[in-house]
Design an enzyme around this catalytic site. Structure first.
Site, PDB file in Angstrom:
ATOM      1  N   ASN A 138     -13.659   2.279  -5.679  1.00 47.07           N
ATOM      2  CA  ASN A 138     -12.067   1.554  -5.763  1.00 47.07           C
ATOM      3  C   ASN A 138     -11.780   1.415  -7.253  1.00 47.07           C
ATOM      4  O   ASN A 138     -10.454   1.571  -7.963  1.00 47.07           O
ATOM      5  CB  ASN A 138     -11.448   0.611  -5.660  1.00 47.07           C
ATOM      6  CG  ASN A 138     -12.599  -0.655  -5.614  1.00 47.07           C
ATOM      7  OD1 ASN A 138     -14.112  -0.728  -5.426  1.00 47.07           O
ATOM      8  ND2 ASN A 138     -12.752  -1.895  -6.391  1.00 47.07           N
ATOM      9  N   GLN A 166     -10.059   2.381   0.198  1.00 47.54           N
ATOM     10  CA  GLN A 166      -9.755   3.747  -0.747  1.00 47.54           C
ATOM     11  C   GLN A 166      -9.293   5.067  -0.449  1.00 47.54           C
ATOM     12  O   GLN A 166      -8.594   5.501  -1.161  1.00 47.54           O
ATOM     13  CB  GLN A 166     -10.617   3.138  -1.872  1.00 47.54           C
ATOM     14  CG  GLN A 166     -10.646   2.476  -3.593  1.00 47.54           C
ATOM     15  CD  GLN A 166      -8.715   2.101  -3.362  1.00 47.54           C
ATOM     16  OE1 GLN A 166      -8.216   3.194  -4.136  1.00 47.54           O
ATOM     17  NE2 GLN A 166      -8.813   0.991  -3.681  1.00 47.54           N
ATOM     18  N   HIS A 188      -2.304  -0.956   2.812  1.00 46.34           N
ATOM     19  CA  HIS A 188      -1.369  -1.022   1.481  1.00 46.34           C
ATOM     20  C   HIS A 188      -1.797   0.471   1.275  1.00 46.34           C
ATOM     21  O   HIS A 188      -1.520   0.405  -0.438  1.00 46.34           O
ATOM     22  CB  HIS A 188      -1.381  -2.327   1.243  1.00 46.34           C
ATOM     23  CG  HIS A 188      -2.880  -3.085   0.779  1.00 46.34           C
ATOM     24  ND1 HIS A 188      -3.944  -3.058   1.005  1.00 46.34           N
ATOM     25  CD2 HIS A 188      -2.701  -2.380  -0.907  1.00 46.34           C
ATOM     26  CE1 HIS A 188      -4.723  -3.634   0.292  1.00 46.34           C
ATOM     27  NE2 HIS A 188      -4.592  -3.819  -0.546  1.00 46.34           N
ATOM     28  N   CYS A 314      -8.319  -6.852  -7.333  1.00 47.63           N
ATOM     29  CA  CYS A 314      -9.157  -8.000  -6.931  1.00 47.63           C
ATOM     30  C   CYS A 314      -9.128  -9.221  -7.534  1.00 47.63           C
ATOM     31  O   CYS A 314      -9.579  -9.957  -7.346  1.00 47.63           O
ATOM     32  CB  CYS A 314      -9.889  -8.029  -5.737  1.00 47.63           C
ATOM     33  SG  CYS A 314      -9.227  -6.883  -3.921  1.00 47.63           S
TER      34      CYS A 314
END
Length: 369
Positions: A138, A166, A188, A314
């Site tokens: 990611n 991802q 998402h 995150c």
């Protein structure tokens, strides 16, 4: 979210309020949507409908795959293999398992952030019960040899899990051809809603439910199914068909090339952290800009309306260095503090890339002169 996704979700929230576990008319309506959505998603990765377990997202899927596998198979061994560039949703469950007596091997990536099948083979022992290697990284876009690792594990007792959060939505994924046992995703990342994902669980393996409660998801994940979000997830999967995935990959790669060309044309010093060329997750571009304070650059870009990060979203609120770059280059490398992560979405345009590049060059020039 894609407009088509939010439209589907609004329709479901407004007109389909039943509980998919109920046997009444309203429950059957919800169950129909749930079953149709599960079928759409299962087809996208070449698996059976019954092998899809809906979850709250990638973190829950990772935790379920890792912790439930470890605790249910500890009589077969306590050794697990993963890699040092995994998302926190994998690394923290691993740390938890270490705290209760499991032995975890963290493979070190090469300078592009990639893990090799040979590294996995060399780390395997008779006590290995799980191998968890992410599909694509990611932060730097490195893609791991999932098919080779899956083939390697065919004659071993270890289950093979991959965090594909991802990759799902841009890469063509066939869980049967790649011999994946467990795979985590989140909606998402492909313009679906947040708070919904799935865990693929091969029908030949059995791990206990991680969340305790009711018997939803054929007793594999307790909790009332979020039908509007699941319907939205399925719509996002429909939109990201094979042709659209190809378009996105090509578009993202052209964005990366354009930014690099602008930087080179203006004699800006930079290096790409991660794989070079199209064989990567090209919606991610990680740039090392020598001598440029990452925090100041990110703030300046933010004030200009550009959302860029220093690592995973995150951990974006943290001042800690990227663990991915540390694993790739070492804790003392200047790349740790002077790198930024740029990511693209399906609606970005080349004009936006040109505008961003111009502003990036302007700020970098200001900070280095």
């Amino acid at each position: 979210m894609a407009p088509e996704v939010s439209d589907v979700m609004y329709d479901q929230m407004k007109n389909n309020f039943g509980n998919a576990s109920a046997t009444n008319f309203y429950g059957r309506q919800a169950r129909k949507i749930l079953d149709e959505s599960r079928h759409t998603i299962a087809q996208s990765i070449n698996c059976k409908d019954s092998e899809i377990i809906f979850t709250s997202g990638g973190t829950e899927s990772d935790n379920t795959a890792i912790i439930s596998t470890a605790l249910s198979r500890k009589d077969k061994g306590k050794h697990i293999i993963t890699d040092a560039t995994e998302h926190e949703a994998v690394l923290k469950p691993m740390a938890y398992l270490e705290s209760i007596g499991f032995d975890v091997t963290y493979l070190k990536p090469n300078e592009n952030g990639e893990i090799s099948a040979k590294q996995v083979a060399d780390a395997l022992t008779d006590d290995t019960i799980l191998v968890s290697i992410m599909y694509g990284n990611n932060e730097v876009g490195a893609v791991n040899p999932i098919s080779e690792i899956g083939e390697l594990l065919q004659d071993h007792q270890a289950y093979f899990h991959t965090d594909a959060v991802q990759a799902f939505g841009t890469e063509e994924i066939d869980v049967k051809a790649t011999h994946i046992d467990l795979m985590s995703t989140s909606a998402h990342k492909l313009n679906g809603p947040k708070f919904i994902g799935f865990l693929y669980e091969n029908e030949d393996i059995h791990i206990p439910s991680f969340i305790k409660g009711g018997d939803q998801e054929t007793k594999r994940r307790a909790g009332t199914e979020n039908v509007p979000a699941i319907a939205g997830f399925a719509q996002a999967v429909k939109l990201a068909d094979e042709a659209e995935k190809k378009r996105r990959r090509e578009s993202y790669y052209s964005f990366k090339q354009r930014i690099e060309k602008h930087l080179s044309d203006q004699h800006i010093k930079y290096e790409v952290n991660g794989p070079k060329g199209p064989k990567a997750l090209n919606h991610v571009l990680n740039l090392y800009l020598p001598g440029v304070d990452r925090g100041v650059l990110l703030t300046r870009l933010d004030l200009e309306g550009f959302a860029v990060s220093g690592g995973s979203a995150c951990t974006a609120g943290s001042l800690e260095p990227s663990h991915v770059l540390v694993a790739m280059f070492g804790a003392d490398s200047p790349k740790i503090q002077d790198s930024i992560r740029i990511s693209f979405g399906k609606d970005n345009t080349m004009d936006e890339i040109d505008t961003f590049s111009k502003k990036l060059i302007e700020i970098v020039s200001d900070l280095t002169n």
